[in-house]
Each structure stands twice: as C-alpha cells, then as structure tokens.
Design a protein around this motif. Sequence first.
Motif, PDB file in Angstrom:
ATOM      1  N   TYR A 254      -5.853  20.459  -3.688  1.00  0.00           N
ATOM      2  CA  TYR A 254      -6.094  19.423  -4.671  1.00  0.00           C
ATOM      3  C   TYR A 254      -6.957  18.321  -4.065  1.00  0.00           C
ATOM      4  N   ILE A 255      -7.930  17.861  -4.825  1.00  0.00           N
ATOM      5  CA  ILE A 255      -8.715  16.712  -4.386  1.00  0.00           C
ATOM      6  C   ILE A 255      -8.237  15.507  -5.181  1.00  0.00           C
ATOM      7  N   ILE A 256      -7.664  14.557  -4.500  1.00  0.00           N
ATOM      8  CA  ILE A 256      -7.102  13.409  -5.196  1.00  0.00           C
ATOM      9  C   ILE A 256      -8.091  12.254  -5.172  1.00  0.00           C
ATOM     10  N   GLU A 257      -8.461  11.810  -6.351  1.00  0.00           N
ATOM     11  CA  GLU A 257      -9.491  10.785  -6.455  1.00  0.00           C
ATOM     12  C   GLU A 257      -8.932   9.406  -6.770  1.00  0.00           C
ATOM     13  N   SER A 258      -7.822   9.372  -7.446  1.00  0.00           N
ATOM     14  CA  SER A 258      -7.230   8.070  -7.728  1.00  0.00           C
ATOM     15  C   SER A 258      -5.732   8.232  -7.925  1.00  0.00           C
ATOM     16  N   ALA A 259      -5.055   7.116  -7.842  1.00  0.00           N
ATOM     17  CA  ALA A 259      -3.604   7.168  -7.979  1.00  0.00           C
ATOM     18  C   ALA A 259      -3.110   5.912  -8.665  1.00  0.00           C
ATOM     19  N   GLU A 260      -2.145   6.098  -9.512  1.00  0.00           N
ATOM     20  CA  GLU A 260      -1.526   4.956 -10.179  1.00  0.00           C
ATOM     21  C   GLU A 260      -0.026   5.039  -9.939  1.00  0.00           C
ATOM     22  N   HIS A 261       0.525   3.960  -9.426  1.00  0.00           N
ATOM     23  CA  HIS A 261       1.953   3.960  -9.110  1.00  0.00           C
ATOM     24  C   HIS A 261       2.660   2.943  -9.984  1.00  0.00           C
TER      25      HIS A 261
ATOM     26  N   LYS B 231       0.861  -1.177   0.000  1.00  0.00           N
ATOM     27  CA  LYS B 231       0.000   0.000   0.000  1.00  0.00           C
ATOM     28  C   LYS B 231       0.897   1.227   0.000  1.00  0.00           C
ATOM     29  N   ILE B 232       0.567   2.169  -0.840  1.00  0.00           N
ATOM     30  CA  ILE B 232       1.345   3.397  -0.874  1.00  0.00           C
ATOM     31  C   ILE B 232       0.460   4.522  -0.380  1.00  0.00           C
ATOM     32  N   SER B 233       0.952   5.241   0.594  1.00  0.00           N
ATOM     33  CA  SER B 233       0.115   6.311   1.126  1.00  0.00           C
ATOM     34  C   SER B 233       0.422   7.613   0.412  1.00  0.00           C
ATOM     35  N   ILE B 234      -0.625   8.319   0.126  1.00  0.00           N
ATOM     36  CA  ILE B 234      -0.506   9.548  -0.641  1.00  0.00           C
ATOM     37  C   ILE B 234      -0.643  10.735   0.296  1.00  0.00           C
ATOM     38  N   PRO B 235       0.339  11.592   0.312  1.00  0.00           N
ATOM     39  CA  PRO B 235       0.234  12.785   1.151  1.00  0.00           C
ATOM     40  C   PRO B 235      -0.884  13.680   0.613  1.00  0.00           C
TER      41      PRO B 235
ATOM     42  N   VAL C  56      -2.457  17.045  -0.616  1.00  0.00           N
ATOM     43  CA  VAL C  56      -1.882  18.232  -1.235  1.00  0.00           C
ATOM     44  C   VAL C  56      -2.893  19.363  -1.120  1.00  0.00           C
TER      45      VAL C  56
END
Lengths: 130, 130
Positions: free
Chosen positions: B109-116, B100-104, B106
């Motif tokens: 900004y509203i962060i809805e999804s993340a791809e790593h 699991k990668i935790s996203i700080p 920001v």
Amino acid sequence: MAVIRKTKTVESLINFFKKSEHPVSILDLIEKFDTTMDKSTIYRILERLEGSNMIHSFIDSDGVKRYAQLKDEGSSIGKQEKHPHFVCNDCGNSSCLPVKISIPSVPDYIIESAEHLLKGICKNCTPQVK
Amino acid sequence: MAVIRKTKTVESLINFFKKSEHPVSILDLIEKFDTTMDKSTIYRILERLEGSNMIHSFIDSDGVKRYAQLKDEGSSIGKQEKHPHFVCNDCGNSSCLPVKISIPSVPDYIIESAEHLLKGICKNCTPQVK
DNA sequence: GTATTTATTGCAACTTACTTGCAATATTAT
DNA sequence: ATAATATTGCAAGTAAGTTGCAATAAATAC
C-alpha cells in the motif's frame, strides 16, 4: 439492544457481508438491493447489526459511511484498538488494514477511541505490479 | 485556484477563524452568520479558503465537516504530517492536537495521507479538574 | 399446530445538508 | 472612470437519511 429476527432481508445483508472483501457504503447497498428491499429497511438493519457488533462502520473522507463485517481481532472486541481504514485514491475501494497504530498520550486529554483513515494507492492499483 | 477577493463576507469569515480556538462545523457558521450572509455563500467561501490553504477541514465521527484555521506547522505545509483531531464526547467541542502520529508502513500500500480522529474527554471536561 | 405478542418491513412523506442557475452587485485591473 | 469578472443572495432543486404507520412476519406461549 433489540433482538434481531432472522428475516429474509437481514439474512441477505448478513450473507452479503460474509462474502464482501471490502467495506461498502450504504449507497452501494441501496443500489445493490434496490429491487429487494427498501432503503429505510437497509438503514435500520445496518443500525441493528452494528449495535449487535456484527458489523462495524467508519466515515470516509467524503463523509460517506461505510460498513464492513466485524472479524474478531484476537481479544480486542472492545472499542479500543481498532484497525485503520484505507481508501484508494485510484479505484475508490476501501479496506480494513491489519496494522496497529499507537496513539501518543496527550496531556489533559482522555482518549477513548480513535479512528484512522488512510488514503493512497492500494495493492491492486500500484504502478509497478502488473 | 481562483483569486479570492476581499469582500465583506470573506473578511468576516477570515476574522472569525483568526479568533476561533476550535474547529467549527459549517452549520455553526451558518447559524452564526445567519443574518449577514447566505448559506450558499458560506459554503462557497469555505471552499475557496480551503483551496487556498487558509483553512483546513476534517470530517468528524458524525460525518459533519469541521473547519479550522491553518496555522503553519513548521515546514510541513504539504499534505503529509497532519495533526490528529479530537472531539470531546462530553461537551462536543473539537480541537487540533499538537502531536504527531506515526503510521506503520503497510506492504503493497502507498499511503499518501492520513486523518486521525480521536474521541474522549477534553481538558475542560476532565472530572478531577474543577 | 394455533394463537398471541412484538419486531420488522415497505411505503410515502418529511427533514436536512448541500448544490446550482442566474441576475444583481462589488472588487480588481486597465 | 470603464471594463472585466469574481462574488453574492435568492430561490429552487437534489439527495441522503429519518419517521409514522398500517401490514406482515418471526418468535414465543399455549
């Protein structure tokens, strides 16, 4: 890495990146410089600029490559510790986010680089503001 | 989301994903099923399977879309909390990493999804082993 | 400044990933 | 079985990205 000559086309692109706030896709550039340079020239210049570490690129979630100028981020000029990229679902603009994402170590895997693509709503598109 | 009929081609692909350990690119699938189905069929089936959440996809650093089966990851069936993807610089294989990668957060900004997308050396290619 | 070397450019042609229209076929519902 | 409609294969089309090459422009040597 080949020598980069200061041609008009190269200077146009460098100037563009100096002024640009957001990463741009190659297609945006081709459209923008439609009358002044050939698309193959744009592809080749971007390649050279990236090879010389003057710009950097990432692939957004549509598979579109985007380029942005490379501001020096402290001492981390190397490959590691790159910033995450953000694409707004509303306006489509992208940004380089000035935060750091820590990568957990994974047993048996050697992690050499990481690219983080975040999507959501950007500063300009948040509902409450404005 | 359209109904998905149990055709031979659909079943072949579903079976393939059930058995596959690594995410595969569309091109791999087109090559694999070269004699049994048309590439347009493959594109369309993958679209439907992804739309029905039976598989998921990500874009690797070459801009190539890769698909993998969707194992249920606890309760996080939604968009958030997706696992990172890994591509080996040596053998080219990719994997879904179970971390699991935790996203700080920001500001603004509203962060809805993340791809790593991580790159490096995988389990099978590490120097010391073997 | 002129000549020489070599990187760069534009053009056209090409490759490749991906899409689309459509008629034929297979699957599901009645 | 019949009807309705999702799916398929095929062929043709679109668009991003690449390549070869001759002409040009920049950097270097003189």
